[in-house]
Design an enzyme around this catalytic site. Structure first.
Site, PDB file in Angstrom:
ATOM      1  CG  ASP A 210       0.787  15.963  -4.305  1.00  0.00           C
ATOM      2  OD1 ASP A 210       1.767  15.834  -5.038  1.00  0.00           O
ATOM      3  OD2 ASP A 210       0.341  15.048  -3.585  1.00  0.00           O
ATOM      4  CD  GLU A 276       1.461  15.450  -9.311  1.00  0.00           C
ATOM      5  OE1 GLU A 276       2.348  14.609  -9.479  1.00  0.00           O
ATOM      6  OE2 GLU A 276       0.692  15.388  -8.326  1.00  0.00           O
TER       7      GLU A 276
HETATM    8  C1  GLC Z   1       2.698  13.614  -6.295  1.00  0.00           C
HETATM    9  C2  GLC Z   1       4.089  14.017  -5.880  1.00  0.00           C
HETATM   10  C3  GLC Z   1       4.838  12.788  -5.478  1.00  0.00           C
HETATM   11  C4  GLC Z   1       4.128  12.163  -4.303  1.00  0.00           C
HETATM   12  C5  GLC Z   1       2.673  11.869  -4.645  1.00  0.00           C
HETATM   13  C6  GLC Z   1       1.869  11.568  -3.426  1.00  0.00           C
HETATM   14  O1  GLC Z   1       2.679  12.855  -7.438  1.00  0.00           O
HETATM   15  O2  GLC Z   1       4.701  14.727  -6.907  1.00  0.00           O
HETATM   16  O3  GLC Z   1       6.167  13.056  -5.153  1.00  0.00           O
HETATM   17  O4  GLC Z   1       4.761  10.968  -3.954  1.00  0.00           O
HETATM   18  O5  GLC Z   1       2.053  12.977  -5.253  1.00  0.00           O
HETATM   19  O6  GLC Z   1       1.657  12.736  -2.689  1.00  0.00           O
END
Ligand code: GLC
Length: 529
Positions: A210, A276
């Site tokens: 994340d 991500e």
């Molecule tokens: C990422 C996740 C999202 C979350 C954010 C904070 O972007 O995909 O859902 O709110 O991180 O952890």
């Protein structure tokens, strides 16, 4: 090359299905409480096997006050009672592996929950203490330090700083309940190595990391220079003004992934990690997947591409070129739990759905791996969730609808909510389901060979038959309004224009919609050999 001859690790060309744990299937406490859980997922694993995916990625199920629905972790090595127990995750892993499915879990290293033991200790301790040094606490600016330490905004709206009673401020790039960790403090890296090992020992096949481009902030914590005109946009990864982002994508972050790669490589069985990372260019995304770092990164360029053959071709070629040097493979993603569902993005209604199916068919022909988001195989659209039912923290901070509309619990069967999702008959799950979803349930679509679900199954089968192990060079070009991709002796065509186009000569292996009169209608894709 046939599937049996392939030499790549499993993740290289896997189709990974994203399970948003709260909204997939609800089994506990029987008959369910309106919130999905681990036993619910386990009970539906045969569905995923039959759908034809290779792996699932499960969003966070760890102990959490659920302020950001699990992306606010209070204990990284336990399961929230809302979702089950450690035994339940063991059973899930065992069942999945028994069905030949790999399991990727989510790792949230940028921030903890404000309920994490570290943050509670930090609040109880004094400014300058070692407890505070695990987070980013700073004195404020201006008279009495009443102004935040810099001008950064939270992704969820409002300032990225919150003041505590003794006058210090702490940084949270997301919600106030998600304090950012200070990765310059070695304790943080050591803690996360322990977390990685905990889950690897339990048998997970990989991690989705994340906010992988977060973690390190520019050490000075200087103000962000705000763009005058250029707006942040995922639309084109190519020609645009880059934003000044002292809070994202700092060079030091790559040392973290080098350390994690060593840990992953020390385990048997091709354990992997996918980043991500909302980086600003394809080139900076590729930095995360250098051979000694993470294995994959989500390609958000594909997700952000407007409905245009030229734009699709550009993203395909750029993405392939960017990862080639890194010896990895591209990834492709159209939807996830943070963005508007793609049939809605493509205009909604029958056109949006036709385009969604066409984009999916093109995506499944591309080299590398594809990430699907639960419900896209049912053709679900973004739901206009009524204000009183909205739960996204960004809704509370901005008053804008937020992400609830793509997180509505899945419809499995029946004519009315909860559509077999689980929970007492006649009740609504945690986000209410629309009244008109009966034709979209898994049961309804299973019975219809023309359904979106039947199309996904056919497409996933065809992908295995046609492209498994294919290593040939893939090149995309544009012919009028048609995207043409050549791969493994197959022409993949997608008509993004408004007039029917000629179909290439050859056998139609699969199409995303009808091909009346042997032409390729608008909003339709096909594979031809
Ligand atoms: C990422 C996740 C999202 C979350 C954010 C904070 O972007 O995909 O859902 O709110 O991180 O952890």
């Amino acid at each position: 090359m046939s599937g049996a001859e392939r030499s790549h690790p499993w993740w290289y060309d896997a189709v990974v299905y994203q399970v948003y744990v709260r909204s997939f299937a609800d089994a506990m406490p029987a008959p369910g409480d309106g919130i999905g859980d681990l036993p619910g997922i386990t009970s539906r694993l045969p569905y995923l096997r039959e759908l034809g995916v290779d792996a699932l990625w499960i969003t966070p199920f760890y102990t959490s006050p659920q302020k950001d629905h699990g992306y606010d972790v209070a204990d990284y090595t336990d399961v929230d009672p809302l979702f089950g127990t450690l035994d339940d995750i063991d059973r899930l892993l065992e069942t999945a592996h028994g069905l030949g499915l790999r399991v990727i879990v989510d790792l949230v290293p940028n921030h903890t929950s404000d309920q994490h033991a570290w943050f509670r200790a930090a609040l109880a301790a004094a400014p300058g203490s070692k407890e505070r040094a695990r987070y980013i606490f700073r004195p404020g600016r201006g008279k009495d330090g009443a102004e935040p330490p810099n001008n950064w905004d939270s992704i969820f709206g409002g300032p990225a700083w919150t003041r505590v009673p003794d006058g210090e401020w702490y940084l949270h790039l997301f919600d106030t309940s998600q304090p950012d960790l200070d990765w310059r403090n070695p304790e943080v890296g050591d803690m996360f190595e322990g977390v990685l090992r905990f889950w690897l020992d339990r048998g997970v096949d990989g991690f989705r990391v994340d906010v992988a481009h977060g973690l390190y902030k520019e050490a000075s914590l200087r103000d962000q220079v705000r763009p005058k005109k250029a707006k942040k946009s995922a639309e084109s990864m190519v020609e645009r003004v880059l934003n000044d982002e002292p809070m994202w994508d700092q060079p030091e972050v790559h040392d973290v992934y080098r350390r994690w790669r060593e840990v992953l490589d020390s385990y048997p069985g091709d354990r992997m990690a996918v980043a991500e990372a909302w980086t600003q260019t394809a080139a900076s995304m590729a930095m995360f997947i250098r051979p000694d770092e993470l294995h994959q990164a989500f390609n958000f360029g594909w997700l952000g591409t407007p409905w245009s053959a030229e734009a699709f071709a550009e993203v395909v070629n750029d993405s392939i070129a960017a990862v080639a040097a890194a010896a990895s493979a591209p990834t492709w993603v159209l939807s996830n739990h943070d963005v508007e569902r793609h049939p809605t993005r493509y205009g909604g209604g029958p056109v949006g759905l036709a385009r969604g199916r066409a984009a999916t068919l093109a995506m499944l022909a591309l080299p590398g791996s594809a990430y699907l988001y639960q419900g896209e195989e049912l053709g679900l659209e973004q739901v206009d969730v009524p204000p009183e039912a909205r739960q996204d923290p960004s809704w509370f901070r901005t008053g804008k609808p937020g992400r609830d509309g793509c997180r509505v619990p899945l419809p499995w069967s029946g004519d009315a909510p909860p559509y077999g999702f689980g929970g007492p008959a006649g009740t609504q799950p945690w986000i209410p389901q629309p009244a008109d979803w009966a034709p979209l349930t898994v049961a309804a679509q299973d019975a219809d060979p023309d359904s979106t679900l039947a199309f996904y199954k056919r497409a996933l089968t065809a992908r295995r038959e046609v492209f498994a192990g294919a290593d040939e060079e893939t090149v995309a070009h544009v012919d009028g309004d048609v995207l043409v991709v050549r791969r493994a002796g197959v022409s993949v065509v997608l008509n993004a224009g408004t007039y029917p186009a000629a179909l290439p000569e050859g056998e139609v292996l699969i199409s995303s919609g009808p091909l009346p009169g042997g032409v390729l209608p608008p909003d339709t894709a096909a594979w031809i050999r």
